[in-house]
Every structure is written in structure tokens, then in C-alpha cells.
Enzyme design. Structure first.
Site, PDB file in Angstrom:
ATOM      1  N   CYS A 175       0.857  -1.182   0.000  1.00 45.83           N
ATOM      2  CA  CYS A 175       0.000   0.000   0.000  1.00 45.83           C
ATOM      3  C   CYS A 175       0.893   1.233   0.000  1.00 45.83           C
ATOM      4  CB  CYS A 175      -0.926  -0.006   1.214  1.00 45.83           C
ATOM      5  SG  CYS A 175      -2.034   1.413   1.284  1.00 45.83           S
ATOM      6  N   CYS A 224      -5.111   6.038  -3.943  1.00 41.70           N
ATOM      7  CA  CYS A 224      -4.387   4.768  -3.930  1.00 41.70           C
ATOM      8  C   CYS A 224      -2.971   5.064  -4.400  1.00 41.70           C
ATOM      9  CB  CYS A 224      -5.065   3.744  -4.833  1.00 41.70           C
ATOM     10  SG  CYS A 224      -4.156   2.181  -4.995  1.00 41.70           S
TER      11      CYS A 224
END
Length: 290
Positions: free
Chosen positions: A85, A228
Site C-alpha cells: 500500500c 491509492c
């Protein structure tokens, strides 16, 4: 009661649980409860702060880099583990520094273990920059269908330690009309799913030597998120791929939660991609996981 901290990177938000000795391996049900925006704290995922030596998955990180003391145990909002991530790792490092668990001098890096391998993080003008490592095209060019699109559009599959499919759209109006709460459908469907980014190139595409693009994303295991990090990197890489050899290696990616920087650079084992952006801690508290 379990102590937690809430943090975010350009609106991509996380519940942070400090578990340095690996004594509280969260279940999928507990992660879901923490991330529930109506009945829990609310977040796109959970970051468990644990020493690499205290978690089985950390053994590979220590073998790759003995100084990777900390492992980012990241779980999606549905409880599933994720490889990487890009926003989360910046928030993770920001937490380590604020909690006094690590130091990061100007010009130096701190290695963080992840399921995608060790990633190096350093300070940047906007907060932190993470070297996401090597990337490569993967997954071919599946067709993507999404609510709000009249016809399926071709995408480009990329691997940044986690899978992405980037889909180009014609206009800001088309991007704004999408409903990304339901998961986009990919044909063929990749094994394990993928994050799907819908993008519109800037007009002009390049300004002052920096590429510009706007993006929205549906993250697997989460839904639409305000940002993201690895998706921003995948977006910049895909648009550069489509634009050709004269396209720049620096990009400004606008997401609903803010702006991220992406940079491609040469390394010994091949081209790497870096991601830069802010990280913030919002509040702390305690919650009864029982």
C-alpha cells in the site's frame, strides 16, 4: 481495550494498531469491525505495526534486508491481507517516527518489510517518498466494465507488488459519471482480482516537464477510495506507456483526496518507480475488539 491511531495519506485512511511483539494477530472479522464506517472506527484498511522478527512473514524481509526491523502488516477493509500500500507505508513510517519507534535523518532511508518485499522510505518536500521497486507490465489488456460506462474499455495490466489495471477515459465528465462502489468487471478476470484505475490525461498532458493526470480508483477488498498510492504510480506508468518515448519520468497525479507525485528512475536491476505525498495522523483512542 486496544489502543489505535487513525491516519491517512491523501484521504486513503487507516486504523493503526501497534503490536510490536506480534501478540495480537487480528482476525478478518476484527479488521472488518475496525474499518466499518457505521459501527466501527471507519477506514480503508488496517496497518498493524509489528517487528519483522515477530511475524512469520517478516522472515523474508529480514533475509532481504537485515535492517528492516518493522513489518507493515496491511489488511484491506474486508479483512484480506494485501501485498503493498503506497499511501499506507508513508502513514506507517510517519507513525513510527511520531511514536519514537524509528528515526529518519534527512537524506537517509528507513527499510520497511511488506508482503511485496522491503521498501525504502525517505522524507520529501511533500512528506515522504517510497521506492516502490521494480514494476512490470502484467495481466495483458483486459476489458473493463463499470457502472456509468456505456461500453467496455480496454485496460493495461501492471504489477507494482500488487496488481493493477489502468483504464483511459475520454473526459473529466466521463470520469465523474462513474459509480465505483460496485466492483468493475474485468474480462478476463485476473486471479485474485486487481485494483482498477480510471484516468483522464491532463490538457496539456505535460506542463513544465511534468506529466499530469487525474484518477479515480476501485481498490480490491475495499471499494472506491479517495486515493491509492500504488494506483497513482500505475496510472503514471500506464499513461507514459501510451504516450511514447518522449513522455516524462515525473508525474503529478490528482486523486479525489489530493495530489501525489510519481517518479521513474534507473536502478541496477531495472527501472524503479517512486511515490511521494503527505501522511497525517488524525486522532488516537481505544476500542473494545471483543
Amino acid at each position: 481495550m486496544v489502543a489505535f491511531t487513525k491516519g491517512h495519506g491523501t484521504g486513503n485512511d487507516f486504523v493503526i494498531i501497534e503490536d510490536v511483539n506480534g501478540e495480537n494477530d487480528l482476525t478478518a472479522t476484527q479488521v472488518q469491525a475496525l474499518c466499518d464506517r457505521n459501527f466501527g472506527i471507519g477506514a480503508d484498511g488496517v496497518l498493524r505495526v509489528v517487528r519483522s522478527a515477530a511475524i512469520d512473514e517478516g522472515a523474508a524481509s529480514l533475509a532481504e534486508e537485515p535492517d528492516a526491523e518493522w513489518f507493515m502488516d496491511y489488511r484491506n477493509a474486508d479483512g484480506s491481507p494485501a501485498q503493498m500500500c503506497g499511501n499506507g507505508i508513508r502513514v506507517f513510517v510517519h507513525y513510527l517516527l511520531r511514536a519514537g519507534l524509528a528515526t529518519l535523518e534527512p537524506g537517509s532511508t528507513v527499510p520497511i518489510g511488506t508482503r511485496a518485499g522491503v521498501r525504502d522510505v525517505m522524507r520529501s518536500e511533500t512528506g515522504y517518498q517510497v521506492d516502490l521497486g521494480r514494476w512490470h507490465l502484467a495481466g495483458g489488456e483486459p476489458l473493463a466494465r463499470a457502472a456509468g460506462l456505456s461500453i467496455a474499455r480496454p485496460g493495461l495490466g501492471l504489477d507494482l507488488g500488487n496488481p493493477h489495471v489502468v483504464v483511459a477515459l475520454a473526459s473529466d465528465e466521463e470520469l465523474d459519471s462513474l459509480d465505483l462502489n460496485p466492483s468493475p468487471l474485468l474480462e478476463p478476470a485476473p486471479v485474485g482480482g486487481a485494483n482498477v484505475e480510471f484516468v483522464v490525461p491532463g490538457e496539456p498532458l505535460v506542463r513544465d516537464g511534468i506529466g499530469r493526470v487525474r484518477m479515480r480508483v476501485h481498490e480490491r477488498g475495499v471499494g472506491e477510495t479517495l486515493s491509492c498510492g500504488t494506483g497513482a504510480a500505475a496510472t503514471a506508468l500506464a499513461v507514459r506507456h501510451w504516450a511514447g518515448t518522449r513522455a516524462p519520468d515525473q508525474w503529478r497525479v490528482e486523486v479525489p483526496g489530493g495530489v501525489l507525485g510519481v517518479r521513474m528512475f534507473a536502478a541496477e536491476e531495472g527501472e524503479h518507480v517512486g511515490l511521494s505525498g503527505p501522511a497525517q495522523l488524525v486522532y488516537r483512542g481505544e476500542i473494545d475488539l471483543a
